[in-house]
Design an enzyme around this catalytic site. Structure first.
Site, PDB file in Angstrom:
ATOM      1  N   GLY A 208      11.321  75.768  42.542  1.00  0.00           N
ATOM      2  CA  GLY A 208      11.318  74.325  42.791  1.00  0.00           C
ATOM      3  C   GLY A 208      10.563  73.580  41.712  1.00  0.00           C
ATOM      4  N   ASN A 209      10.280  72.302  41.959  1.00  0.00           N
ATOM      5  CA  ASN A 209       9.500  71.518  41.002  1.00  0.00           C
ATOM      6  C   ASN A 209       8.607  70.534  41.744  1.00  0.00           C
ATOM      7  OD1 ASN A 209      10.958  68.898  41.320  1.00  0.00           O
ATOM      8  ND2 ASN A 209      12.674  70.157  40.650  1.00  0.00           N
ATOM      9  N   ARG A 210       7.833  69.764  41.008  1.00  0.00           N
ATOM     10  CA  ARG A 210       6.773  68.960  41.621  1.00  0.00           C
ATOM     11  C   ARG A 210       7.237  67.600  42.133  1.00  0.00           C
ATOM     12  NH1 ARG A 210       3.136  68.663  36.787  1.00  0.00           N
ATOM     13  NH2 ARG A 210       2.298  66.895  37.934  1.00  0.00           N
TER      14      ARG A 210
END
Ligand code: CTP
Length: 397
Positions: A208-210
């Site tokens: 995933g990412n932030r």
């Protein structure tokens, strides 16, 4: 669609017995899709319990200028983001404070800190209502453009009959609807994507990412508050704004599938999601066990949703992409604008402080296909959303 869908209304409850009727006003506004932010004065809190409004409104009740866990400046935050401030009931005291510009508490400070319309619903005993001082205050407020929902005649507190009773909740809600009107995006369908996609490794883990989804959610809220029909495809459904159709998704493939259905009849598409560029080739159906050793995760490209939408863009649609960059901001964004057949790209340098991922502020450069450039300084993400939609509408006209 109700003109209240997605509209942000600060509901000020002051110390009149009629505060009990404001409970119903609050409920009807929320039912119509409005986002209601309740503020109670100390007098208001003596009439109805805070819990009632906290349970029925869109946010917990605020009562003080100080000690707000979210912000040191709640009055400016609420004032700037409001589409309308509704004071219901409005006591003689609060009318006088609004007239004189007195910042006596959180509610009156918020009224001073807004450019949104202010609507007051006076309620008091007949003797108070008829006082020249009260009538003069109201006349001055009306002159200044404050909207007044006049009181009615009937039974008053204590069993007296006379003029000064708060207007019925349905009358107040109709007045709010009329004041907010249809909005400048009433004829639009806006599709917004938000949040970072999660590409599964196994049953419990993902790549995933932030991204928090805040910028996309702000665009959705702003479009809804301007009267658009809004579809929000998001990986963060629990923080989605009210008044929009929320389509919860997890992966790039799921997001692409919803966009494929929803995009063709949208007049504006805003692709604010941080879509993962790669996903694990094979997601295990159950949880991988540590004892089996470190897995070899092979990544394969995901579908580029924005490029796919760009290739199939119908006439009359404005397609907006985002470019989060750390180097050569304008050059990289201009390249994406052309490569993905966009009308507008929102470029931000995420290496700067308070910009982009997880922050509630952003600083962007808007680049239009026709070659114009507009720099938006560091601002709240709602302000950025406003600028993006203004640019998209400007491109359409
Ligand atoms: N985007 C998308 N689908 C993807 C990747 C990105 O729709 N699989 C969209 C994003 O929502 C954003 C825009 O494309 O609006 C820019 O994404 P970005 O990742 O910056 O573009 P890339 O072409 O992947 O370029 P790079 O990663 O090399 O910077």
């Amino acid at each position: 669609m109700s003109s209240l869908a997605g509209r942000r209304i600060v509901l000020g409850i002051t110390g009149g017995i009629a505060a009990y009727k404001a409970v119903e006003v609050c409920r009807q506004l929320v039912d119509a899709g409005a986002h209601v932010v309740p503020v109670m004065t100390s007098g208001g809190r003596r009439m109805v319990g805070e819990t009632t409004f906290s349970a029925l409104a869109s946010e917990p009740v605020r009562t003080s200028l100080f000690d707000d866990p979210e912000t040191p400046i709640p009055h400016t935050k609420m004032g700037q983001s409001a589409d309308l401030i509704l004071v219901c009931p409005a006591t003689a005291r609060v009318l006088s404070d609004i007239r004189t510009g007195r910042s006596a508490d959180l509610l009156t400070a918020t009224i001073l800190a807004t450019r949104a319309p202010v609507m007051v619903c006076p309620a008091m005993h007949t003797e108070m209502w008829e006082q020249p001082s009260v009538q003069e205050n109201l006349a001055v407020l009306a002159d200044r453009g404050v909207l007044i929902v006049p009181p009615e005649s009937g039974r008053l507190a204590g069993g007296d009959m006379g003029h000064g009773r708060l207007a019925e909740p349905a009358t107040v809600v109709s007045a709010v609807e009329a004041a907010l009107g249809a909005g400048d995006m009433a004829d639009h369908k806006v599709l917004v994507t938000a949040g970072g996609t999660r590409e599964p490794i196994d049953a419990v883990r993902y790549v995933g990412n932030r991204s928090s989804g805040k910028q996309g959610h702000a665009v959705a809220a702003e479009a809804a508050s301007r009267g658009a029909e809004v579809v929000l495809v998001t990986t963060q459904p629990t923080t989605a704004p009210s008044g929009v159709r929320v389509m919860p998704v997890e992966t790039a493939d799921e997001m692409a599938a919803v966009c494929e259905i929803e995009a063709p009849d949208a007049t504006v598409v805003v692709m604010a999601a941080a879509v993962a560029d790669f996903r694990p080739a094979d997601a295990a159906g159950s949880k991988l066990k540590k004892a089996d050793g470190a897995p070899d995760i092979v990544l394969v490209p995901t579908i580029d949703i924005l490029a796919t939408l760009g290739a199939a863009k119908p006439a009359g649609q404005t397609l907006v992409g985002f470019a989060a960059e750390t180097d050569d901001l304008v050059a990289n964004a201009t390249d994406k604008l052309a490569r993905k057949n966009l009308d507008l790209i929102v470029a931000n340098d995420v290496s700067k402080p308070n910009v982009g991922f997880e922050h509630s502020t952003n600083e962007v450069v808007l680049l239009l296909a026709e070659g114009t450039r507009h720099d938006v300084p560091l601002s709240d993400k709602r302000e950025i959303a406003r600028a993006v939609l203004d640019a998209a509408l400007g491109h359409l006209s």
